[in-house]
Design a protein around this motif. Structure first.
Motif, short mmCIF file in Angstrom:
data_model
loop_
_atom_site.label_atom_id
_atom_site.label_comp_id
_atom_site.label_asym_id
_atom_site.label_seq_id
_atom_site.Cartn_x
_atom_site.Cartn_y
_atom_site.Cartn_z
N GLU A 174 16.68 31.09 43.82
CA GLU A 174 15.48 30.29 43.36
C GLU A 174 14.48 31.24 43.15
O GLU A 174 14.26 32.46 43.53
CB GLU A 174 15.07 29.53 44.74
N ARG A 184 8.15 30.63 40.32
CA ARG A 184 7.55 30.48 38.84
C ARG A 184 6.53 31.40 38.52
O ARG A 184 5.35 31.38 39.05
CB ARG A 184 6.99 28.85 38.70
N VAL A 219 10.79 25.63 34.65
CA VAL A 219 9.74 25.05 34.18
C VAL A 219 8.58 25.69 34.23
O VAL A 219 7.62 25.58 34.99
CB VAL A 219 9.61 23.86 35.07
N VAL A 220 8.02 26.43 32.95
CA VAL A 220 6.95 27.00 32.92
C VAL A 220 5.90 26.55 31.83
O VAL A 220 4.80 26.93 31.75
CB VAL A 220 7.14 28.51 32.86
N ARG A 221 6.65 25.63 31.04
CA ARG A 221 5.85 25.16 30.01
C ARG A 221 5.02 26.01 29.04
O ARG A 221 5.38 26.92 28.77
CB ARG A 221 5.13 23.81 30.66
N ASP A 222 3.96 25.54 28.87
CA ASP A 222 2.85 26.52 28.08
C ASP A 222 2.71 27.85 28.55
O ASP A 222 2.31 28.64 27.74
CB ASP A 222 1.43 25.80 27.74
N GLU A 223 3.05 28.05 29.65
CA GLU A 223 2.71 29.45 30.29
C GLU A 223 3.79 30.30 29.69
O GLU A 223 3.69 31.80 29.99
CB GLU A 223 3.07 29.42 31.83
N ALA A 239 20.58 18.39 39.33
CA ALA A 239 21.63 17.58 40.02
C ALA A 239 22.01 16.55 39.37
O ALA A 239 23.48 16.08 39.34
CB ALA A 239 21.10 17.27 41.43
N ILE A 253 13.32 23.55 43.55
CA ILE A 253 12.64 22.67 42.92
C ILE A 253 11.47 22.90 42.24
O ILE A 253 10.70 23.61 42.61
CB ILE A 253 12.24 21.71 44.15
N ASP A 256 8.69 21.13 39.59
CA ASP A 256 8.27 20.19 39.17
C ASP A 256 9.21 18.61 39.46
O ASP A 256 9.38 18.02 38.60
CB ASP A 256 7.61 20.11 37.67
N GLN A 286 15.44 19.22 40.72
CA GLN A 286 16.03 19.83 41.89
C GLN A 286 17.20 20.59 41.01
O GLN A 286 18.29 20.05 40.75
CB GLN A 286 16.59 18.98 42.73
N CYS A 343 20.67 22.63 40.97
CA CYS A 343 21.67 21.99 42.00
C CYS A 343 22.64 23.21 42.38
O CYS A 343 23.54 23.21 43.39
CB CYS A 343 22.58 20.81 41.63
N ASP A 402 22.51 23.22 45.92
CA ASP A 402 21.19 23.01 46.43
C ASP A 402 20.74 24.19 47.22
O ASP A 402 19.50 23.84 47.67
CB ASP A 402 21.25 21.64 47.01
#
Lengths: 280, 277
Positions: free
Chosen positions: B13, B16, B52-56, B180, B209, B211, B214, B216, B235
């Motif tokens: 894991e 972020r 999931v870091v998007r604009d970062e 998942a 997890i 945003d 999840q 998997c 998981d």
């Protein structure tokens, strides 16, 4: 795809595990001390409260019962207490009638005959109490909204839908019923008709004009990119009914996406600022 | 080249947008895997930054070579291991053009990189918004044999794995960040890509997890006959070991001779029809 009730079947053990993991992870990463939620005694709030208690321990979950004079229901209160005892979470009861009456009396143009407007005041008043406790206790607000009512826009903007997390929002009402049964919510709670309790005698299915069994299959068809005609054909219903559901779903997007402004500058809140929802 | 070696599938894991923390985790996991005899350690897609870091992403992306690859190179040198991990790669020729890249480093330093060719932009995925696709399949010579790299959604397109195989890879490494809801797809495709190419396939998926998504896990090592040789938990963080023994390929390649039976002329037709879709 076949639109039968089996299309909504899930591995409930896995669904439960995913929801609990989601709750536990979010509470831990946010640094909150626990969860506060509105506990109406209905299936959604009882289920989400139970799952929260299973996820993070009942001592960290506070269910707020927020009855008011017009819609107070002794059975709902009894159901809430039963579930709280069974799953070991705390409850607190606050009668919101005085706050509502103070609001009604605070301005001369208040219209006591406007059922919908006043019902929304109740939902938002409950939200104020819930968020007060969350703020004060450094807890997160956990919403109870399910996918059926969220897609239909059957909720009060900034009211019952207001929450930090909504663990049931990807399950249709009929799926919540199955999950509720799986985790041991009593059948009396699962079987009783849903109501937002905004006014006396209010029933969700009556207001929506359709039973959840049928609504959920229509919504599931729309979710899976099916055409209106195909859904109607499979479910042996008039395509006008499917179309009505579809239009209601689409027209309620403004209630699900809360921030909107006129695009003026380089990057804009709610539009092209694409950021992770949380910094963790 | 070694005929057989131990591989560790490090299903971690990520924190972020915290490269320091993630590099620390890569280091600790690598040391742990090395103690168990692993010579190749594989981490998930975008394991340097989280998925999931998007604009970062614009802040986080780095050129290759760059500080992050240099840090992981040092880990590889110190532990005498080969490491595959994922990161957002900033193009050297531009300032905000980024690739979703898998990097292979070893005791000898940076060995190679692969830029993801198929960028999912549907459902919860928005990769084309941020990444430029790559154009080259990748297979790199190492002391552990020729290792091919692919990333997640690439596995839905058999031509990517096939290209790495035709470049000579006998081990295809697929790093992934798959939630998942798509688990079954990967169960099927990982086995299919290994079997149809008569190659080993190491699939390493993210967990955690981000945003609400999840990821998997379920990482696995698949043999050239499609048999699952090692499988990680779903998981949760896990690290499993498997053995890659290239001698296992020969009997399968003779029994299921997909490479012998390749029909190059069909690829022309494929190209022609794909253009008309």
């Amino acid at each position: 795809m076949e639109l039968t009730s089996s299309a909504l079947e899930l591995d409930w053990q896995e669904a439960q595990a995913r929801i609990e993991r989601f709750i536990k992870d979010y509470v831990k990463k946010s640094g909150a001390k626990g969860i506060v939620l509105g506990l109406s005694g209905g299936i959604d709030s009882c289920t989400v409260a139970a799952l929260s208690a299973l996820a993070i321990g009942g001592k960290k979950v506070l269910g707020l019962q927020l009855p008011e004079k017009e819609t107070r229901n002794a059975t709902d209160i009894k159901h809430s207490i039963f579930v709280a005892k069974k799953f070991g979470f705390k409850t607190e009861t606050i009668d919101i009638t005085p706050a509502l009456q103070a609001f009604y009396k605070s301005f001369s143009t208040f219209d006591s005959s406007d059922k919908v407007c006043n019902g929304n005041v109740k939902a938002r008043m409950r939200m104020i109490y819930i968020y007060y406790h969350a703020n004060k206790l450094n807890m997160l607000v956990c919403g109870s909204s399910d996918k059926s009512e969220t897609m239909m826009g059957y909720f009060t903007k900034w009211g019952d839908v207001a929450a930090d997390i909504s663990p049931l929002m990807d399950l249709y009402k009929t799926q919540v019923r199955k999950l509720a049964r799986y985790i041991g919510i009593p059948k009396e709670i699962i079987a009783k008709p849903s109501t937002p309790a905004l006014w006396r005698g209010q029933l969700a299915e009556k207001e929506l004009g359709i039973e959840y069994e049928q609504l959920d299959l229509i919504l599931n068809g729309l979710e899976h990119f099916m055409k209106t005609e195909e859904i109607a054909k499979q479910l042996h219903v008039d395509s006008a009914l499917v179309d009505k559901v579809k239009r209601r779903w689409l027209s309620a997007e403004h209630k699900r996406r809360m921030l909107l402004t006129a695009k003026i500058e380089y990057r804009t809140v709610g539009m092209d600022f694409r950021l992770p929802r949380d910094p963790f | 080249m070694k005929g057989d070696f131990k591989i560790a599938l490090a299903q971690i894991e990520c924190k972020r947008a915290d490269k320091t923390d993630n590099i620390r985790k890569i280091e600790q996991t690598t040391q742990h895997a090395r103690k168990q005899g692993a010579e190749l350690i594989v981490f998930p897609e975008l394991s340097l930054t989280g998925y999931v870091v998007r604009d970062e992403i614009y802040e986080l992306a780095e050129p290759i070579p760059g500080p992050a690859t240099e840090a992981v190179e040092k880990i590889a040198q110190k532990t005498k291991t080969y490491i595959v991990f994922g990161m957002p790669e900033l193009s050297e020729k531009a300032q905000a053009t980024i690739h979703n890249t898998a990097v292979l480093v070893g005791p000898e330093g940076l060995i190679g990189k692969y830029q993801k060719m198929y960028l999912p932009t549907h459902s919860v995925f928005e990769e084309k918004r941020y990444f430029r696709p790559g154009y080259q399949a990748a297979a790199f010579d190492t002391k552990l044999g020729k290792i091919g790299l692919i990333i997640c959604y690439d596995i839905f397109f058999p031509e990517v794995s096939r290209l790495t195989r035709l470049e000579g890879a006998q081990l295809i490494v697929c790093i992934s960040a798959s939630p998942a809801i798509r688990r079954m797809f990967f169960e099927t495709l990982t086995v299919a890509r290994a079997l149809e190419n008569t190659a080993f396939l190491a699939y390493v998926n993210l967990v955690g997890i981000e945003d609400g998504l999840q990821f998997c896990g379920g990482s696995k090592l698949v043999g050239p006959n499609g048999r699952i040789l090692a499988k990680a938990k779903y998981d949760k963080e896990d690290m499993i070991m498997g053995t890659v023994n290239y001698a296992d390929i020969r009997p399968v390649e003779a029994f299921v001779p997909t490479l012998r039976d390749l029909r190059p002329e069909l690829f022309d037709k494929l190209k022609e029809n794909a253009e008309k879709l």
